[in-house]
Design an enzyme around this catalytic site. Structure first.
Site, PDB file in Angstrom:
ATOM      1  N   ASP A   1      -5.842  12.309   2.427  1.00 47.46           N
ATOM      2  CA  ASP A   1      -5.953  11.748   1.197  1.00 47.46           C
ATOM      3  C   ASP A   1      -6.401  12.772  -0.553  1.00 47.46           C
ATOM      4  O   ASP A   1      -7.086  13.381   0.294  1.00 47.46           O
ATOM      5  CB  ASP A   1      -7.321  10.601   1.845  1.00 47.46           C
ATOM      6  CG  ASP A   1      -7.220   9.856   0.926  1.00 47.46           C
ATOM      7  OD1 ASP A   1      -7.095   8.693   0.600  1.00 47.46           O
ATOM      8  OD2 ASP A   1      -8.084  10.284  -0.419  1.00 47.46           O
TER       9      ASP A   1
ATOM     10  N   GLU B   1       3.724   8.029   2.595  1.00 45.96           N
ATOM     11  CA  GLU B   1       3.087   6.307   2.274  1.00 45.96           C
ATOM     12  C   GLU B   1       3.518   6.147   0.762  1.00 45.96           C
ATOM     13  O   GLU B   1       3.378   7.133  -0.045  1.00 45.96           O
ATOM     14  CB  GLU B   1       1.602   5.949   2.202  1.00 45.96           C
ATOM     15  CG  GLU B   1       1.803   4.358   2.894  1.00 45.96           C
ATOM     16  CD  GLU B   1      -0.029   4.091   3.356  1.00 45.96           C
ATOM     17  OE1 GLU B   1      -0.720   5.238   2.980  1.00 45.96           O
ATOM     18  OE2 GLU B   1       0.140   3.103   3.538  1.00 45.96           O
TER      19      GLU B   1
ATOM     20  N   GLU C   1      -2.504   3.168  13.556  1.00 44.47           N
ATOM     21  CA  GLU C   1      -3.148   3.920  12.570  1.00 44.47           C
ATOM     22  C   GLU C   1      -5.183   4.175  12.294  1.00 44.47           C
ATOM     23  O   GLU C   1      -4.946   2.596  12.104  1.00 44.47           O
ATOM     24  CB  GLU C   1      -2.756   4.205  10.760  1.00 44.47           C
ATOM     25  CG  GLU C   1      -3.335   4.588   9.622  1.00 44.47           C
ATOM     26  CD  GLU C   1      -2.401   5.091   8.777  1.00 44.47           C
ATOM     27  OE1 GLU C   1      -1.339   4.706   8.557  1.00 44.47           O
ATOM     28  OE2 GLU C   1      -3.008   4.694   7.427  1.00 44.47           O
TER      29      GLU C   1
ATOM     30  N   GLU D   1      -7.373   8.956   6.230  1.00 42.77           N
ATOM     31  CA  GLU D   1      -7.489   8.202   4.830  1.00 42.77           C
ATOM     32  C   GLU D   1      -9.394   8.548   4.972  1.00 42.77           C
ATOM     33  O   GLU D   1      -9.369   8.649   3.438  1.00 42.77           O
ATOM     34  CB  GLU D   1      -6.965   7.078   4.337  1.00 42.77           C
ATOM     35  CG  GLU D   1      -7.288   6.622   5.191  1.00 42.77           C
ATOM     36  CD  GLU D   1      -6.403   4.508   4.854  1.00 42.77           C
ATOM     37  OE1 GLU D   1      -5.708   4.759   5.477  1.00 42.77           O
ATOM     38  OE2 GLU D   1      -7.699   3.509   4.179  1.00 42.77           O
TER      39      GLU D   1
ATOM     40  N   HIS E   1      -1.943   9.960   3.276  1.00 39.65           N
ATOM     41  CA  HIS E   1      -2.232   8.285   2.882  1.00 39.65           C
ATOM     42  C   HIS E   1      -2.264   7.764   1.627  1.00 39.65           C
ATOM     43  O   HIS E   1      -2.101   9.729   1.293  1.00 39.65           O
ATOM     44  CB  HIS E   1      -3.726   8.575   3.372  1.00 39.65           C
ATOM     45  CG  HIS E   1      -4.504   6.686   2.447  1.00 39.65           C
ATOM     46  ND1 HIS E   1      -4.935   7.281   2.475  1.00 39.65           N
ATOM     47  CD2 HIS E   1      -4.053   5.736   2.485  1.00 39.65           C
ATOM     48  CE1 HIS E   1      -5.589   6.141   0.662  1.00 39.65           C
ATOM     49  NE2 HIS E   1      -4.705   4.688   2.079  1.00 39.65           N
TER      50      HIS E   1
ATOM     51  N   ASN F   1      -6.814   0.140  10.156  1.00 37.76           N
ATOM     52  CA  ASN F   1      -7.754  -0.096   9.268  1.00 37.76           C
ATOM     53  C   ASN F   1      -9.172  -0.040  10.194  1.00 37.76           C
ATOM     54  O   ASN F   1     -10.551  -0.024   9.726  1.00 37.76           O
ATOM     55  CB  ASN F   1      -7.934  -0.744   8.263  1.00 37.76           C
ATOM     56  CG  ASN F   1      -6.900  -0.522   7.183  1.00 37.76           C
ATOM     57  OD1 ASN F   1      -5.712  -0.839   7.600  1.00 37.76           O
ATOM     58  ND2 ASN F   1      -6.698   0.021   5.795  1.00 37.76           N
TER      59      ASN F   1
ATOM     60  N   ASP G   1      -6.408  -6.185   4.728  1.00 36.46           N
ATOM     61  CA  ASP G   1      -6.397  -5.480   5.815  1.00 36.46           C
ATOM     62  C   ASP G   1      -7.644  -5.989   6.634  1.00 36.46           C
ATOM     63  O   ASP G   1      -8.212  -6.561   6.275  1.00 36.46           O
ATOM     64  CB  ASP G   1      -6.060  -4.143   5.530  1.00 36.46           C
ATOM     65  CG  ASP G   1      -7.193  -3.110   5.290  1.00 36.46           C
ATOM     66  OD1 ASP G   1      -8.730  -3.747   5.903  1.00 36.46           O
ATOM     67  OD2 ASP G   1      -7.058  -2.478   4.695  1.00 36.46           O
TER      68      ASP G   1
ATOM     69  N   LYS H   1       4.831  -0.232   7.541  1.00 39.64           N
ATOM     70  CA  LYS H   1       3.672  -0.523   8.417  1.00 39.64           C
ATOM     71  C   LYS H   1       3.614  -1.496   8.160  1.00 39.64           C
ATOM     72  O   LYS H   1       3.350  -1.758   6.839  1.00 39.64           O
ATOM     73  CB  LYS H   1       2.847   0.894   7.881  1.00 39.64           C
ATOM     74  CG  LYS H   1       1.785   0.858   8.763  1.00 39.64           C
ATOM     75  CD  LYS H   1       0.752   2.311   7.970  1.00 39.64           C
ATOM     76  CE  LYS H   1       0.330   2.093   7.082  1.00 39.64           C
ATOM     77  NZ  LYS H   1      -0.706   3.565   6.044  1.00 39.64           N
TER      78      LYS H   1
ATOM     79  N   GLY I   1      -0.766   4.690  -1.855  1.00 38.12           N
ATOM     80  CA  GLY I   1      -1.624   3.428  -2.077  1.00 38.12           C
ATOM     81  C   GLY I   1      -2.526   3.389  -2.983  1.00 38.12           C
ATOM     82  O   GLY I   1      -2.301   4.221  -3.898  1.00 38.12           O
TER      83      GLY I   1
ATOM     84  N   ASP J   1      -1.090  -0.668  11.244  1.00 34.09           N
ATOM     85  CA  ASP J   1      -2.719   0.065  10.662  1.00 34.09           C
ATOM     86  C   ASP J   1      -3.854  -1.244  10.778  1.00 34.09           C
ATOM     87  O   ASP J   1      -3.683  -1.753  10.579  1.00 34.09           O
ATOM     88  CB  ASP J   1      -2.533   0.410   9.444  1.00 34.09           C
ATOM     89  CG  ASP J   1      -3.879   1.431   8.594  1.00 34.09           C
ATOM     90  OD1 ASP J   1      -4.150   1.405   9.512  1.00 34.09           O
ATOM     91  OD2 ASP J   1      -3.094   1.423   7.445  1.00 34.09           O
TER      92      ASP J   1
ATOM     93  N   LYS K   1       0.056  -4.206   8.841  1.00 30.67           N
ATOM     94  CA  LYS K   1      -1.270  -4.054   9.093  1.00 30.67           C
ATOM     95  C   LYS K   1      -1.664  -4.775  10.588  1.00 30.67           C
ATOM     96  O   LYS K   1      -1.164  -5.885  10.347  1.00 30.67           O
ATOM     97  CB  LYS K   1      -2.026  -4.664   7.881  1.00 30.67           C
ATOM     98  CG  LYS K   1      -2.227  -3.665   6.613  1.00 30.67           C
ATOM     99  CD  LYS K   1      -2.876  -2.610   6.371  1.00 30.67           C
ATOM    100  CE  LYS K   1      -3.159  -1.394   4.918  1.00 30.67           C
ATOM    101  NZ  LYS K   1      -3.323  -0.294   5.592  1.00 30.67           N
TER     102      LYS K   1
ATOM    103  N   GLY L   1      -2.736  -5.251  -0.504  1.00 31.15           N
ATOM    104  CA  GLY L   1      -4.161  -4.580  -0.329  1.00 31.15           C
ATOM    105  C   GLY L   1      -4.858  -4.543   0.828  1.00 31.15           C
ATOM    106  O   GLY L   1      -6.079  -4.346   1.021  1.00 31.15           O
TER     107      GLY L   1
END
Lengths: 438, 438
Positions: free
Chosen positions: B321, B379, B271, B298, B348, B247, B27, B215, B350, B245, B217, B25
């Site tokens: 989300d 996703e 993204e 998200e 979104h 973020n 990013d 995808k 995860g 992505d 990051k 997770g």
């Protein structure tokens, strides 16, 4: 006392005033607010204290208080140092950021803590906050701002230029402020819960007290609004500025239709016509209602929304709030944006303690950023000032420049004790209300 | 079991997974998340339970949990009835509204409770949520939506028309879903914390597992991003969809420059290029980067921001989300807006449990709202599913349609116990981390 004290404690209080009992503060969206403060006290090794708060209107003030408490690890054990860095550390904390980012409960909590840090710093420096900020160099001021997400509208260099342009006139404007204060307008006549006689009487009183603008709450019932606007216009006379405030009551189309139905009474600005998130909606409303101005900001969550509202022409009056965005630091960003786009800043106040805080930001804006009083007024509501150690002073419809060191944020200890929820004496005396929040 | 059970209890749990230990997770904005759930269980007189949660990434999960607890008076003692009315009652509560409005911690808390109510309702009706929603009449679905602030983009009548247009094909699409599932893409290869070999291996595995999109990051270091994109493109081959992505890492100008520097590797969408609040900024980016698509959602706080992003052409891919906006109800509004503006919804997921929830919304969208699978993908991240009673099932790169009654939100009791913060066994074993959140 010399600088860099160690912060040794962060204490929170859930403080609520039972304002719903008198319908003070009643509007189209908030029929029965209990004005509240999620209150924070920072303690230091030297004994100096910093006070701050997030303003809420009742339920949820416990959640807001818990959010402030969650910031304790960022603050306790730290020395009072660079307030730009400390602010950014909280705002950018990757885990807390997920709860916003930069909006709502967590951001208001950061606001309370940042403002308490500034209260502490100003007390230690022995100056009222507005003066402390007004005497900083342009470079220092720029270093307080988080420019993330702003660079398409304003770069650090542009901000520096705005501040440098205002620098030569600072001393003269400080003198003017000390002599004549800062213009205010009053919302006291305009709450929806008041009857026509009270409205008439309070409009008359506002004029007698020297205010040159008042504001009426609207948006619950059009015929009522027409009647109340007619009364206010009769009492105040033609040309007197009467603003109206819908507190987000309308959709875009109904905002335009409703205000057009009040146009004959010449509203000066319409405040919060729709969702504070709706940049494009505000822009549509602004175009349709011109020359009536659109004002908003008390619920605008952060500088990114303000930036867009300025870019899109969504507003003509920038209503900063002292305790919703990330405190003093983010408000400096917003003052700079307003100056960049040439829009006047007329802060939101009222509630509990917001007048006390926001006067400092408006005065700093006048001295060092915007540099003008033209079309600038600070909201004033005559409620709850008696609970503050250093309450605002209004003379001839103007805020007098504060002289006491700090941010004027400190509440009286007995007020804190009496209004602590749910155990304070005010709430125990009314246990039925206290225990049935719905 | 028959309808309208009495809700007798609302129980909360602060649940955290120590995902930062493995850099799962990671990013550009979230280097060390501990995936967490502010978890709620609704209990009823009949014994049925409704489960829901807000997803966070660690610090502040206690604040989020407290916000959910603050909703107890709205829920406990009520009968499970009209979920449109109950949702609106919480969102419109004038005092709680001040804490948003409709954003951040308080809104995510409403999301958790609303989703738990839907989990309960679906269990009582004996259907998976996607099917329960998909079998409602267009009129019932419209009644679930809060149209406040939407009417300049979509009226209730227009929403009804969208739903009626999709009605004839519902049965056939339900059959298709049950037979073939819903397409997924995987983010598992793309976390910043992984080395090149792991990236290469996971890209290969994604293709072998039948995914047609991955995808990566990006946003921390441009040369790293170019190297990682080159590797991914080599492994996946030309034409394979590789999304990137950021973020929220960039300002508007740097987003455009950075993605242009990756253009040769043909990113399919970019993204969260910048602040999720920046409607105008996303629109500028979208115009500059076309035909590369802009995807976001998200962190989009509510339907008002989604509305504007669709009005302004800020996005081409609507990433709902499950637990940030006001739960199922507000997501229905967003699905309807996406259909109105002709944009695909690619949820979104995860985190923890987001895949479990969001599959239901995407499948409902396919059956009853958008009516298409074209350019639609959910996703998928292969983490933490083992903690759920009814985990997602992925076959050949597609989500299989859930069959168990409910919203798939319930976590296993032992997972709840072990991961409760700070007292659960997972955290006691690592007390240093647990006690030093900074």
């Amino acid at each position: 006392m010399n600088g860099r004290p160690l912060i040794t404690g962060l204490e929170t209080h859930d403080i609520r005033f039972p304002t719903s009992r008198d319908l003070d503060g009643s509007d189209a969206m908030n029929p029965d607010p209990d004005y509240s403060a999620a209150y924070v006290v920072l303690r230091t090794d030297g004994g100096a204290e910093g006070h701050g708060f997030a303003f809420t209107i009742g339920r949820g003030n416990d959640v807001q208080t818990a959010a402030i408490k969650a910031l304790e690890p960022f603050i306790v054990g730290r020395r009072l140092d660079d307030l730009g860095a400390l602010y950014k550390e909280m705002v950018h904390d990757s885990q807390l950021r997920w709860l916003g980012p930069e909006k709502g409960v967590m951001h208001m909590a950061i606001s309370a803590v940042v403002n308490a840090l500034w209260d502490l710093k100003a007390k230690i420096e022995g100056k009222p906050l507005w003066l402390l900020l007004s005497e900083m160099s342009p470079e220092e001021i720029v270093s307080l701002v988080d420019f993330r997400y702003l660079s398409d509208a304003m770069t650090p260099d542009e901000a520096l230029e705005i501040l440098k342009r205002a620098e030569p006139g600072r001393a003269e404007r400080i003198t003017r402020l000390r002599a004549g204060g800062f213009p205010a307008y009053t919302t006291s006549p305009g709450w929806l819960g008041y009857d026509d006689d009270k409205l008439r009487r309070l409009c008359k009183e506002a004029i007698d007290q020297g205010f040159t603008q008042i504001k009426l709450k609207v948006g619950a019932d059009l015929e009522d609004d027409r009647r109340r606007m007619r009364i206010a216009r009769e009492v105040c006379g033609p040309g007197f500025r009467i603003a109206i405030d819908a507190n987000q009551r309308w959709d875009v189309g109904s905002a335009i239709a409703w205000v057009n139905a009040l146009r004959e009474f010449e509203p000066y600005w319409v405040e919060e016509p729709t969702s504070p998130d709706d940049v494009l909606g505000h822009a549509t409303i602004a175009r349709a209602l011109s020359p009536i101005k659109v004002a908003t900001g008390e619920h605008v969550q952060n500088r990114v929304i303000f930036k867009q509202m300025l870019q899109a022409g969504s507003l003509s009056v920038v209503q900063i709030d002292a305790a919703r965005v990330g405190g003093v630091n983010e408000n400096i960003a917003i003052l700079l944006l307003a100056a960049k786009f040439g829009k006047p800043v007329c802060p939101h106040a009222g509630g509990v303690g917001l007048c006390e805080l926001v006067q400092h930001l408006a005065m700093f804006d006048f001295v060092a950023v915007g540099g003008s009083l033209e079309d600038r007024v600070i909201e004033y509501v005559d409620h709850l000032h008696e609970h503050f150690v250093d309450p605002v002073v209004i003379e001839n419809g103007r805020y007098c420049a504060p002289t006491a060191p700090g941010f004027s944020a400190a509440m009286r200890p007995e007020s804190i004790a009496d209004h602590t929820f749910p155990g304070g004496s005010v709430w125990i005396a009314d246990a039925t209300t206290a225990l049935e929040p719905l």
